[in-house]
Design a protein around this motif. Structure first.
Motif, PDB file in Angstrom:
ATOM      1  N   TYR A  45      16.029  60.832  39.193  1.00  0.00           N
ATOM      2  CA  TYR A  45      14.573  60.728  39.136  1.00  0.00           C
ATOM      3  C   TYR A  45      14.150  59.262  39.247  1.00  0.00           C
ATOM      4  CZ  TYR A  45       9.836  62.064  37.719  1.00  0.00           C
ATOM      5  OH  TYR A  45       8.497  62.296  37.695  1.00  0.00           O
ATOM      6  N   LYS A  46      14.822  58.453  38.468  1.00  0.00           N
ATOM      7  CA  LYS A  46      14.519  57.014  38.479  1.00  0.00           C
ATOM      8  C   LYS A  46      14.805  56.422  39.856  1.00  0.00           C
ATOM      9  CE  LYS A  46      15.591  52.790  35.976  1.00  0.00           C
ATOM     10  NZ  LYS A  46      16.421  52.171  34.956  1.00  0.00           N
ATOM     11  N   GLN A  47      15.921  56.821  40.466  1.00  0.00           N
ATOM     12  CA  GLN A  47      16.275  56.309  41.789  1.00  0.00           C
ATOM     13  C   GLN A  47      15.205  56.678  42.816  1.00  0.00           C
ATOM     14  OE1 GLN A  47      18.717  54.093  40.789  1.00  0.00           O
ATOM     15  NE2 GLN A  47      19.541  54.525  42.803  1.00  0.00           N
ATOM     16  N   SER A  94      17.875  62.593  35.259  1.00  0.00           N
ATOM     17  CA  SER A  94      17.085  61.413  34.902  1.00  0.00           C
ATOM     18  C   SER A  94      17.450  60.226  35.783  1.00  0.00           C
ATOM     19  CB  SER A  94      17.302  61.072  33.432  1.00  0.00           C
ATOM     20  OG  SER A  94      16.631  59.889  33.101  1.00  0.00           O
ATOM     21  N   HIS A  95      18.741  60.041  36.003  1.00  0.00           N
ATOM     22  CA  HIS A  95      19.205  58.948  36.859  1.00  0.00           C
ATOM     23  C   HIS A  95      18.644  59.100  38.275  1.00  0.00           C
ATOM     24  CE1 HIS A  95      21.826  56.036  38.773  1.00  0.00           C
ATOM     25  NE2 HIS A  95      22.172  56.983  39.634  1.00  0.00           N
ATOM     26  N   GLU A 109      11.874  54.660  42.141  1.00  0.00           N
ATOM     27  CA  GLU A 109      11.938  53.207  42.324  1.00  0.00           C
ATOM     28  C   GLU A 109      12.394  52.782  43.712  1.00  0.00           C
ATOM     29  OE1 GLU A 109      14.376  51.656  39.203  1.00  0.00           O
ATOM     30  OE2 GLU A 109      12.897  52.110  37.652  1.00  0.00           O
TER      31      GLU A 109
END
Length: 153
Positions: free
Chosen positions: A78-80, A75-76, A83
């Protein structure tokens, strides 16, 4: 020893965890034979089954711990990627990039090792069920008057 608590505090203990449980698999295999007095074997079955099933449950808990951990790491990342990447990526592209991240790969390797231990213990518990079934059959034979049955291998 509560391995789940140990591994929540220190992931470097995973090698000890796997080694200990693989040694337990070898010990458990010795418990699978049907040799000796059937009454004694029947009395021992609940304790043996409880011990091995409890160990399987602990392995399952450790496996779930690492599955939760990998979801958080994924998840971390994916967000990186969504964004902070220079160009727009599809969800599929992001998934492929995440699968190559070193920390994700390391967790997948750990999950694979724990899953192997879990599968071996699942085999042990299945074999214990079969042993119980066979002991029941032998007891029924004895009750039917066939006391001279030989169960030696």
């Amino acid at each position: 020893m509560n391995w789940l608590e140990i591994l929540e505090q220190d992931d470097t203990q995973i090698d000890r965890f796997c080694a200990e449980y693989l040694a337990q698999v070898e010990q458990a295999k010795a418990e699978l034979g049907i040799d000796g007095h059937v009454e004694k074997l029947a009395r021992q079955m609940p304790a043996i089954t409880d011990k091995r099933f409890s160990q399987l449950q602990e392995i399952e808990a450790v496996l779930e711990h690492y599955n939760i951990k990998i979801k958080a790491v994924r998840s971390h990342h994916y967000k990186q990627y969504l964004e902070h990447y220079k160009r727009a990526l599809s969800s599929r592209d992001v998934e492929k990039y995440i699968d190559g991240e070193q920390d994700v790969v390391e967790l997948m390797i750990i999950i694979n090792r724990v899953a192997l231990v879990r599968n071996k213990f699942a085999g042990i518990t299945k074999a214990l069920e079969i042993k119980h079934f066979q002991i029941t059959n032998i007891v029924k034979l004895k009750a039917a008057g066939l006391d001279d049955t030989d169960i030696s291998i």
